[in-house]
Motif scaffolding. Structure first.
Motif, PDB file in Angstrom:
ATOM      1  N   LEU A  10       0.808  -1.072   0.037  1.00  0.00           N
ATOM      2  CA  LEU A  10       0.094  -0.008   0.018  1.00  0.00           C
ATOM      3  C   LEU A  10       0.820   1.283  -0.098  1.00  0.00           C
ATOM      4  O   LEU A  10       1.842   1.236   0.674  1.00  0.00           O
ATOM      5  CB  LEU A  10      -0.930   0.061   1.256  1.00  0.00           C
ATOM      6  CG  LEU A  10      -1.695  -1.305   1.698  1.00  0.00           C
ATOM      7  CD1 LEU A  10      -2.552  -1.299   3.002  1.00  0.00           C
ATOM      8  CD2 LEU A  10      -2.423  -1.908   0.586  1.00  0.00           C
ATOM      9  N   ARG A  11       0.446   2.303  -0.765  1.00  0.00           N
ATOM     10  CA  ARG A  11       1.172   3.660  -0.981  1.00  0.00           C
ATOM     11  C   ARG A  11       0.157   4.680  -0.725  1.00  0.00           C
ATOM     12  O   ARG A  11      -1.005   4.452  -1.232  1.00  0.00           O
ATOM     13  CB  ARG A  11       1.917   3.657  -2.330  1.00  0.00           C
ATOM     14  CG  ARG A  11       3.120   2.543  -2.410  1.00  0.00           C
ATOM     15  CD  ARG A  11       4.354   3.263  -2.797  1.00  0.00           C
ATOM     16  NE  ARG A  11       5.551   2.375  -3.112  1.00  0.00           N
ATOM     17  CZ  ARG A  11       6.294   2.102  -1.909  1.00  0.00           C
ATOM     18  NH1 ARG A  11       6.393   3.022  -1.119  1.00  0.00           N
ATOM     19  NH2 ARG A  11       7.164   1.116  -1.904  1.00  0.00           N
ATOM     20  N   GLY A  12       0.600   5.777  -0.415  1.00  0.00           N
ATOM     21  CA  GLY A  12      -0.188   6.813  -0.207  1.00  0.00           C
ATOM     22  C   GLY A  12      -1.221   6.790   0.802  1.00  0.00           C
ATOM     23  O   GLY A  12      -2.543   7.067   0.436  1.00  0.00           O
ATOM     24  N   CYS A  13      -0.990   6.039   1.868  1.00  0.00           N
ATOM     25  CA  CYS A  13      -2.009   5.874   3.058  1.00  0.00           C
ATOM     26  C   CYS A  13      -2.457   7.094   3.482  1.00  0.00           C
ATOM     27  O   CYS A  13      -1.727   7.855   4.162  1.00  0.00           O
ATOM     28  CB  CYS A  13      -1.478   4.683   3.892  1.00  0.00           C
ATOM     29  SG  CYS A  13      -1.271   3.128   3.460  1.00  0.00           S
ATOM     30  N   PRO A 111      -5.416   3.397   1.270  1.00  0.00           N
ATOM     31  CA  PRO A 111      -4.444   3.549   0.270  1.00  0.00           C
ATOM     32  C   PRO A 111      -4.969   4.357  -1.124  1.00  0.00           C
ATOM     33  O   PRO A 111      -5.962   4.163  -1.352  1.00  0.00           O
ATOM     34  CB  PRO A 111      -3.831   2.267   0.092  1.00  0.00           C
ATOM     35  CG  PRO A 111      -4.686   1.485   0.300  1.00  0.00           C
ATOM     36  CD  PRO A 111      -5.677   2.058   1.270  1.00  0.00           C
ATOM     37  N   THR A 112      -3.783   4.992  -1.633  1.00  0.00           N
ATOM     38  CA  THR A 112      -4.195   5.790  -2.874  1.00  0.00           C
ATOM     39  C   THR A 112      -3.752   4.613  -3.958  1.00  0.00           C
ATOM     40  O   THR A 112      -4.453   4.782  -5.170  1.00  0.00           O
ATOM     41  CB  THR A 112      -3.429   6.939  -3.118  1.00  0.00           C
ATOM     42  OG1 THR A 112      -1.826   6.947  -3.029  1.00  0.00           O
ATOM     43  CG2 THR A 112      -3.976   8.328  -2.357  1.00  0.00           C
ATOM     44  N   THR A 113      -2.637   3.745  -3.963  1.00  0.00           N
ATOM     45  CA  THR A 113      -2.486   2.873  -4.852  1.00  0.00           C
ATOM     46  C   THR A 113      -2.277   1.495  -3.839  1.00  0.00           C
ATOM     47  O   THR A 113      -1.869   1.301  -2.855  1.00  0.00           O
ATOM     48  CB  THR A 113      -0.946   3.025  -5.448  1.00  0.00           C
ATOM     49  OG1 THR A 113      -0.226   3.275  -4.577  1.00  0.00           O
ATOM     50  CG2 THR A 113      -1.283   4.340  -6.327  1.00  0.00           C
ATOM     51  N   VAL A 114      -2.573   0.380  -4.618  1.00  0.00           N
ATOM     52  CA  VAL A 114      -2.463  -1.137  -4.005  1.00  0.00           C
ATOM     53  C   VAL A 114      -1.701  -1.945  -5.118  1.00  0.00           C
ATOM     54  O   VAL A 114      -2.359  -1.831  -6.231  1.00  0.00           O
ATOM     55  CB  VAL A 114      -3.843  -1.568  -3.774  1.00  0.00           C
ATOM     56  CG1 VAL A 114      -3.567  -2.969  -2.852  1.00  0.00           C
ATOM     57  CG2 VAL A 114      -4.406  -0.461  -2.678  1.00  0.00           C
ATOM     58  N   GLN A 115      -0.654  -2.735  -4.691  1.00  0.00           N
ATOM     59  CA  GLN A 115      -0.230  -3.636  -5.703  1.00  0.00           C
ATOM     60  C   GLN A 115      -0.490  -5.299  -4.865  1.00  0.00           C
ATOM     61  O   GLN A 115      -0.042  -5.281  -3.768  1.00  0.00           O
ATOM     62  CB  GLN A 115       1.251  -3.377  -5.831  1.00  0.00           C
ATOM     63  CG  GLN A 115       1.598  -4.792  -6.817  1.00  0.00           C
ATOM     64  CD  GLN A 115       3.183  -4.373  -6.842  1.00  0.00           C
ATOM     65  OE1 GLN A 115       3.867  -3.819  -5.851  1.00  0.00           O
ATOM     66  NE2 GLN A 115       3.727  -5.042  -7.983  1.00  0.00           N
TER      67      GLN A 115
END
Length: 129
Positions: A10-13, A111-115
């Motif tokens: 998770l990024r941009g939490c 998050p703003t992005t999730v992988q």
């Protein structure tokens, strides 16, 4: 040993900083999410890391499940989190519970992005004809 292993980076939490910095609060939230998903916690370890030159220290929350485990690692200086949910499906299929737990944690961290990755573990090979 057959099971489902889910991971997410998770990024941009955009969550409250508490979830990234407070091991006790995060541990409680994780335990509640585990129970809400219908999984059974049997042990736990919640650990805070010290601050570094890069910023405040993150936390690790690990919950041992009767079905396997949940592990959460936070990097507050990067507003990032990694999630790891693994369930064994011996005797019953817990895959939907693992997915529900993952969704609950994604909602917590915003998050703003999730992988995401999903791995079927211990699958029985198809017989060769």
């Amino acid at each position: 040993m057959h099971g489902l292993h889910l991971t997410a980076d998770l990024r941009g939490c955009r969550c409250a900083c508490t979830w990234l910095l407070d091991a006790t609060a995060l541990g409680h939230a994780c335990t509640e999410a585990v129970r809400a998903a219908g999984l059974q916690p049997v042990g736990q370890l919640f650990h805070s890391f010290p601050a570094t030159a890069h910023g405040q220290g993150g936390v690790t929350a690990t919950i041992l499940l009767a079905e396997s485990h949940l592990c959460v690692h936070t990097w507050p200086e990067q507003m990032a989190v990694t999630l790891d949910v693994y369930v064994c499906n011996f005797g019953a299929d817990h895959s939907n519970k693992a997915r529900a737990l993952m969704e609950s944690l994604l909602a917590l961290f915003e998050p703003t992005t999730v992988q995401r990755h999903a791995l079927q573990r211990g699958a029985v090979p198809e017989p060769v004809a």
